[in-house]
Design a protein around this motif. Sequence first.
Motif, PDB file in Angstrom:
ATOM      1  N   ASP A 162       0.833  -1.210   0.000  1.00  0.00           N
ATOM      2  CA  ASP A 162       0.000   0.000   0.000  1.00  0.00           C
ATOM      3  C   ASP A 162       0.863   1.255   0.000  1.00  0.00           C
ATOM      4  O   ASP A 162       0.648   2.180  -0.792  1.00  0.00           O
ATOM      5  CB  ASP A 162      -0.939   0.013   1.200  1.00  0.00           C
ATOM      6  CG  ASP A 162      -2.051  -1.021   1.092  1.00  0.00           C
ATOM      7  OD1 ASP A 162      -2.374  -1.430  -0.046  1.00  0.00           O
ATOM      8  OD2 ASP A 162      -2.587  -1.428   2.136  1.00  0.00           O
ATOM      9  N   LEU A 165       2.968   1.654  -3.271  1.00  0.00           N
ATOM     10  CA  LEU A 165       2.174   2.173  -4.387  1.00  0.00           C
ATOM     11  C   LEU A 165       1.864   3.658  -4.206  1.00  0.00           C
ATOM     12  O   LEU A 165       1.877   4.423  -5.180  1.00  0.00           O
ATOM     13  CB  LEU A 165       0.882   1.373  -4.533  1.00  0.00           C
ATOM     14  CG  LEU A 165       1.040  -0.036  -5.104  1.00  0.00           C
ATOM     15  CD1 LEU A 165      -0.287  -0.794  -5.039  1.00  0.00           C
ATOM     16  CD2 LEU A 165       1.546   0.005  -6.544  1.00  0.00           C
ATOM     17  N   GLU A 169       2.936   6.662  -6.726  1.00  0.00           N
ATOM     18  CA  GLU A 169       1.983   7.652  -7.227  1.00  0.00           C
ATOM     19  C   GLU A 169       2.536   9.061  -7.050  1.00  0.00           C
ATOM     20  O   GLU A 169       2.427   9.907  -7.958  1.00  0.00           O
ATOM     21  CB  GLU A 169       0.647   7.503  -6.502  1.00  0.00           C
ATOM     22  CG  GLU A 169      -0.432   8.447  -7.003  1.00  0.00           C
ATOM     23  CD  GLU A 169      -1.751   8.284  -6.258  1.00  0.00           C
ATOM     24  OE1 GLU A 169      -2.659   9.110  -6.481  1.00  0.00           O
ATOM     25  OE2 GLU A 169      -1.875   7.341  -5.456  1.00  0.00           O
ATOM     26  N   ARG A 197      -0.730  -6.729  -7.837  1.00  0.00           N
ATOM     27  CA  ARG A 197      -1.186  -5.349  -7.639  1.00  0.00           C
ATOM     28  C   ARG A 197      -0.169  -4.368  -8.193  1.00  0.00           C
ATOM     29  O   ARG A 197      -0.523  -3.379  -8.855  1.00  0.00           O
ATOM     30  CB  ARG A 197      -1.414  -5.061  -6.152  1.00  0.00           C
ATOM     31  CG  ARG A 197      -2.711  -5.573  -5.595  1.00  0.00           C
ATOM     32  CD  ARG A 197      -2.964  -4.969  -4.223  1.00  0.00           C
ATOM     33  NE  ARG A 197      -3.065  -3.509  -4.293  1.00  0.00           N
ATOM     34  CZ  ARG A 197      -3.003  -2.708  -3.223  1.00  0.00           C
ATOM     35  NH1 ARG A 197      -2.826  -3.223  -2.012  1.00  0.00           N
ATOM     36  NH2 ARG A 197      -3.114  -1.403  -3.366  1.00  0.00           N
ATOM     37  N   GLU A 200      -0.315  -4.251 -11.978  1.00  0.00           N
ATOM     38  CA  GLU A 200      -1.549  -3.668 -12.497  1.00  0.00           C
ATOM     39  C   GLU A 200      -1.725  -2.199 -12.130  1.00  0.00           C
ATOM     40  O   GLU A 200      -2.385  -1.453 -12.857  1.00  0.00           O
ATOM     41  CB  GLU A 200      -2.744  -4.470 -11.992  1.00  0.00           C
ATOM     42  CG  GLU A 200      -2.781  -5.898 -12.554  1.00  0.00           C
ATOM     43  CD  GLU A 200      -3.815  -6.785 -11.872  1.00  0.00           C
ATOM     44  OE1 GLU A 200      -4.536  -6.275 -10.988  1.00  0.00           O
ATOM     45  OE2 GLU A 200      -3.882  -7.984 -12.217  1.00  0.00           O
ATOM     46  N   GLU A 201      -1.142  -1.758 -11.027  1.00  0.00           N
ATOM     47  CA  GLU A 201      -1.397  -0.408 -10.532  1.00  0.00           C
ATOM     48  C   GLU A 201      -0.221   0.541 -10.710  1.00  0.00           C
ATOM     49  O   GLU A 201      -0.288   1.695 -10.288  1.00  0.00           O
ATOM     50  CB  GLU A 201      -1.799  -0.471  -9.056  1.00  0.00           C
ATOM     51  CG  GLU A 201      -3.092  -1.238  -8.817  1.00  0.00           C
ATOM     52  CD  GLU A 201      -3.470  -1.337  -7.347  1.00  0.00           C
ATOM     53  OE1 GLU A 201      -3.171  -0.375  -6.599  1.00  0.00           O
ATOM     54  OE2 GLU A 201      -4.061  -2.359  -6.947  1.00  0.00           O
ATOM     55  N   SER A 202       0.872   0.082 -11.305  1.00  0.00           N
ATOM     56  CA  SER A 202       1.999   0.974 -11.567  1.00  0.00           C
ATOM     57  C   SER A 202       2.597   0.643 -12.921  1.00  0.00           C
ATOM     58  O   SER A 202       2.239  -0.364 -13.547  1.00  0.00           O
ATOM     59  CB  SER A 202       3.062   0.847 -10.470  1.00  0.00           C
ATOM     60  OG  SER A 202       3.964  -0.204 -10.767  1.00  0.00           O
TER      61      SER A 202
END
Length: 345
Positions: A162, A165, A169, A197, A200-202
Amino acid sequence: MEPLFGKTLNELKIIASESSLPAFAARQIAQWLYQKRVTDIDQMTNLSKNGRARLKEKYEVGRVEPSKVQVSADGTRKYLYPAHKGLFIESAYIPEDDRHTLCVSSQVGCKMGCLFCMTGKQGFQGQLSAGEIVNQVLSLPETELLTNVVYMGMGEPMDNIDNVLKSLEIFTSDWGLAWSPRRINVSTIGIEPAMRRFIEESEAHLAISLHTPFNEERRQLMPVEQVYPIETIIETLREYDFGRQRRISFEYIMFDGVNDTPAHIRGLTKLLNGLRCRINLIRFHPIPDSPLRGASDSKMKWFADQLNKKGLITTIRRSRGEDIFAACGLLSTKNMVRQNTDVDY
């Protein structure tokens, strides 16, 4: 006081609303924190005086300067940063002619217990917040020189997914540092759900700590193999289209007589067949009470040549900062006191 540093734009929008500031103030605060890099809320001069006063009732900027620095003969610098609850972390700044890299930490210590790692011997003391991760970059004296950041310091990044990521961001968003994610490489020993994760998220590069293609051997070096076998990790990677610009690499520390044989070359060729990737061979830096020894330079060159002949792009990573315990696997704050006095460093 709660730090603003490390908050994402969405989190700052909530803070702005709770502080009776207009919605657009969230982006202004983000720009002050991450682009103008202020150290005090009163420096946020396009916020109203009353708005700044309301912010200061609960919040502070929260930037923290490094406490100590050690300088290697090769120019590498190891910085000590205070963390929460009187703990400490280390970061390694590695300057080269056209590349300036910071190796950041994501945890205080580590749970993973890898046989070859000083941080693993330290054990686990706590997760770093997103702010404590980003702070290593923005409070670095050489921050303006940085070209690259690698999450290869203390801790397992996917075990703190968490906050990792959130820090990514901040590094890559237009309201943050606006970096290209291609400047960032995040390492993992293979915690599969969190790795999904991350993928997919970075858009940052991914490095997998491999060290051997064989399950039982890897289990002895890295206990995580019992939970997430390397074949599972490779199968997961094959599910994704990383594009031509996003890189997958495998870190391979070479141990004399352990993972440096022709059988390992065959095993790596079979395991990684068809996967667009590269292998980084790393010298083992001895740690206390370890039965492992590093492979010779000649053996490493032979190993790299053989893998390249098999079609696996392989390079030998240059070792940096070993004399100040800043090289791969050597970061540790185990012997540091938990108060900011008389730091053993």
